[in-house]
Design a protein around this motif. Sequence first.
Motif, mmCIF file in Angstrom:
data_model
loop_
_atom_site.group_PDB
_atom_site.id
_atom_site.type_symbol
_atom_site.label_atom_id
_atom_site.label_comp_id
_atom_site.label_asym_id
_atom_site.label_seq_id
_atom_site.Cartn_x
_atom_site.Cartn_y
_atom_site.Cartn_z
ATOM 1 N N ASN A 25 0.833 -1.204 0.000
ATOM 2 C CA ASN A 25 0.000 0.000 0.000
ATOM 3 C C ASN A 25 0.875 1.265 0.000
ATOM 4 N N ARG A 26 1.930 1.240 0.811
ATOM 5 C CA ARG A 26 2.839 2.393 0.870
ATOM 6 C C ARG A 26 3.403 2.699 -0.527
ATOM 7 N N GLU A 27 3.792 1.632 -1.233
ATOM 8 C CA GLU A 27 4.385 1.863 -2.563
ATOM 9 C C GLU A 27 3.356 2.443 -3.523
ATOM 10 N N ARG A 28 2.106 2.042 -3.359
ATOM 11 C CA ARG A 28 1.066 2.602 -4.238
ATOM 12 C C ARG A 28 0.761 4.066 -3.902
ATOM 13 N N LEU A 29 0.939 4.435 -2.640
ATOM 14 C CA LEU A 29 0.797 5.859 -2.294
ATOM 15 C C LEU A 29 1.904 6.679 -2.962
ATOM 16 N N TRP A 30 3.112 6.142 -2.946
ATOM 17 C CA TRP A 30 4.198 6.844 -3.646
ATOM 18 C C TRP A 30 3.902 6.953 -5.149
ATOM 19 N N ALA A 31 3.343 5.905 -5.707
ATOM 20 C CA ALA A 31 2.959 5.972 -7.125
ATOM 21 C C ALA A 31 1.883 7.037 -7.326
ATOM 22 N N GLY A 32 0.995 7.156 -6.356
ATOM 23 C CA GLY A 32 -0.061 8.181 -6.427
ATOM 24 C C GLY A 32 0.508 9.592 -6.422
ATOM 25 N N LEU A 33 1.574 9.799 -5.664
ATOM 26 C CA LEU A 33 2.246 11.104 -5.693
ATOM 27 C C LEU A 33 2.904 11.335 -7.043
ATOM 28 N N ARG A 34 3.554 10.270 -7.542
ATOM 29 C CA ARG A 34 4.232 10.389 -8.837
ATOM 30 C C ARG A 34 3.230 10.729 -9.947
ATOM 31 N N ASP A 35 2.064 10.103 -9.878
ATOM 32 C CA ASP A 35 1.025 10.318 -10.904
ATOM 33 C C ASP A 35 0.201 11.584 -10.671
ATOM 34 N N GLU A 36 0.501 12.284 -9.584
ATOM 35 C CA GLU A 36 -0.239 13.504 -9.213
ATOM 36 C C GLU A 36 -1.702 13.234 -8.869
ATOM 37 N N ALA A 37 -1.998 11.973 -8.511
ATOM 38 C CA ALA A 37 -3.335 11.687 -7.968
ATOM 39 C C ALA A 37 -3.420 12.233 -6.553
ATOM 40 N N ILE A 38 -2.315 12.178 -5.829
ATOM 41 C CA ILE A 38 -2.205 12.771 -4.491
ATOM 42 C C ILE A 38 -1.468 14.094 -4.659
ATOM 43 N N ASP A 39 -2.078 15.155 -4.113
ATOM 44 C CA ASP A 39 -1.548 16.501 -4.355
ATOM 45 C C ASP A 39 -0.506 16.933 -3.354
ATOM 46 N N MET A 40 -0.663 16.473 -2.108
ATOM 47 C CA MET A 40 0.142 17.105 -1.054
ATOM 48 C C MET A 40 0.364 16.157 0.102
ATOM 49 N N ILE A 41 1.278 16.594 0.974
ATOM 50 C CA ILE A 41 1.599 15.837 2.178
ATOM 51 C C ILE A 41 1.508 16.793 3.369
ATOM 52 N N ALA A 42 0.750 16.394 4.381
ATOM 53 C CA ALA A 42 0.647 17.172 5.621
ATOM 54 C C ALA A 42 0.869 16.206 6.772
ATOM 55 N N THR A 43 1.312 16.732 7.923
ATOM 56 C CA THR A 43 1.728 15.777 8.969
ATOM 57 C C THR A 43 0.575 15.129 9.722
ATOM 58 N N ASP A 44 -0.577 15.806 9.864
ATOM 59 C CA ASP A 44 -1.589 15.346 10.819
ATOM 60 C C ASP A 44 -0.958 15.160 12.202
ATOM 61 N N HIS A 45 -0.119 16.115 12.572
ATOM 62 C CA HIS A 45 0.486 16.109 13.916
ATOM 63 C C HIS A 45 -0.635 16.086 14.950
ATOM 64 N N SER A 46 -0.708 15.018 15.724
ATOM 65 C CA SER A 46 -1.823 14.893 16.670
ATOM 66 C C SER A 46 -1.361 14.197 17.940
ATOM 67 N N PRO A 47 -0.665 14.951 18.780
ATOM 68 C CA PRO A 47 -0.140 14.346 20.002
ATOM 69 C C PRO A 47 -1.193 14.281 21.105
ATOM 70 N N CYS A 48 -0.842 13.645 22.187
ATOM 71 C CA CYS A 48 -1.706 13.555 23.363
ATOM 72 C C CYS A 48 -0.800 13.370 24.572
ATOM 73 N N LEU A 49 -1.406 13.264 25.738
ATOM 74 C CA LEU A 49 -0.617 12.926 26.927
ATOM 75 C C LEU A 49 -0.006 11.543 26.715
ATOM 76 N N PRO A 50 1.254 11.363 27.098
ATOM 77 C CA PRO A 50 1.903 10.064 26.833
ATOM 78 C C PRO A 50 1.125 8.885 27.423
ATOM 79 N N GLU A 51 0.523 9.081 28.598
ATOM 80 C CA GLU A 51 -0.180 7.940 29.215
ATOM 81 C C GLU A 51 -1.390 7.512 28.382
ATOM 82 N N MET A 52 -1.912 8.445 27.554
ATOM 83 C CA MET A 52 -3.060 8.077 26.722
ATOM 84 C C MET A 52 -2.667 7.117 25.603
ATOM 85 N N LYS A 53 -1.380 6.966 25.376
ATOM 86 C CA LYS A 53 -0.926 6.015 24.361
ATOM 87 C C LYS A 53 -0.853 4.589 24.922
ATOM 88 N N ARG A 54 -1.140 4.435 26.230
ATOM 89 C CA ARG A 54 -1.230 3.096 26.847
ATOM 90 C C ARG A 54 0.012 2.247 26.553
#
Length: 466
Positions: A307-336
């Motif tokens: 799947n990862r390789e197909r996402l890279w192909a999607g970037l190459r083909d310009e099907a995927i336009d951009m990359i954003a981090t979705d930085h979404s942290p929390c309190l460390p204990e919430m990561k269990r």
Amino acid sequence: MPDHFDISGGSNGKNDLIVRGNRVVTPTGERSASIHIRGGVIEKISGFDDVSPASSVYEADDLVVMPGLVDTHVHINEPGRTEWEGFFTATRAAAAGGVTTLVEMPLNSIPATTTLAAFHTKLASTLGKLSVDTGFWGGVVPGNAHELRALWAAGCFGFKCFLIDSGVPEFASVVESHLREALPILARIGAPLLAHCELPGPIIEAAKHLPNNASRASYRIWLALRPRAAENDAIDLLLRLGAEFGARVHVVHLSSAEAIPQIQKSRAAGQQLTVETCPHYLTFVSEEIPDHATQFKCAPPIRERENRERLWAGLRDEAIDMIATDHSPCLPEMKRQRSGDFLDAWGGIASLQVGLPAVWTEAGRRGFSPAHLARWLCEAPARLAGLDQQKGAIAVGLDADLVVWNPDAGFTVDPAQLHHRHKLTPYAGRGLMGIVEATFLRGVKIYERGNFCANPVGKVLLRGKR
Ligand SMILES: [Zn+2]
């Protein structure tokens, strides 16, 4: 070494500054050039030697000079959940990562940015804390259609919705009937609708077929519970409604590469549609995620290598336009981390500071260039937010937001070097290529080699106001 420096000489944004180097990434490609900055704006881009003796010059030599990154998918959680992440720490991490513009997501703060009053509360909470320029998405939730015009007029850049439980009670998910209320409004005002695309149906179905002995500490259980079909079906719904109402739609954090053909088909049919993926989907593979490693949990999930390789192909083909981090942290204990319970752990990956090297590490080995990164990490996200006349490119008239980085230097991610409020991240200990040397915001050097300018100089960005 002190962790800050004073702004002095030519880099205070008022005086002239020239940044020059052999690898300046402009919209037409990489070249040797001098970037002339006046009043925080790029006044001229000329030959490398077009420098008068009186000028203050930053010499980038053979380092890459790229537009500062525009990260349009960041959760900062302030006010209300500032103990998870706040504007001061997040925007410092951004500066250290070469990100000069953030657009902040409307949820995980309390209140969520779904009313005009909440937007004002959010703006007030940023005061004196911004190291980089920061704009805001509003939210579409059940029952707030009457707030959308006011949020847009007040300066939100567009609207985010969830098609599945968001994880926080104050940001409810929407179904088709809610979108049928919101989309005609968004289409009329020209605002994009950003959607978290997963539908509950395939997830409920998947839960029925889990093996009885599946361990909650195994990544495989999380992956099995968030099947590709949940994403594919949600994207179908978003595209269908977007087309029906003539609204701009944006798929956030695409993980399922199976959705790429339907995206290409809709785009070929002329639909106003953009798609983002995230560094973690382009870096990690589910086969390598150990049991108990809940720092890798996010939704939609990190999937298989294929799947990862197909996402890279999607970037190459310009099907995927951009990359954003979705930085979404929390309190460390919430990561269990102690129990390693993937079902109970908070879903979200902290990565704001390492987005550039994470993408470069994988992109470089696949033959992409810094010019590709400038498209995915700067130009396309600036366009999504309607900021392309101000941000996202090294071009005359745009803000002098620059990142100077070394594509040939590697480092190991040391959580102690991260400026996020909490350091737990799946990138810890990972070897990455690409070191940010310096970051300039509107001509001001805000970061250089571990040091920050003494006072945060970022500002609030509002739609339609420069
Ligand atoms: Zn998100």
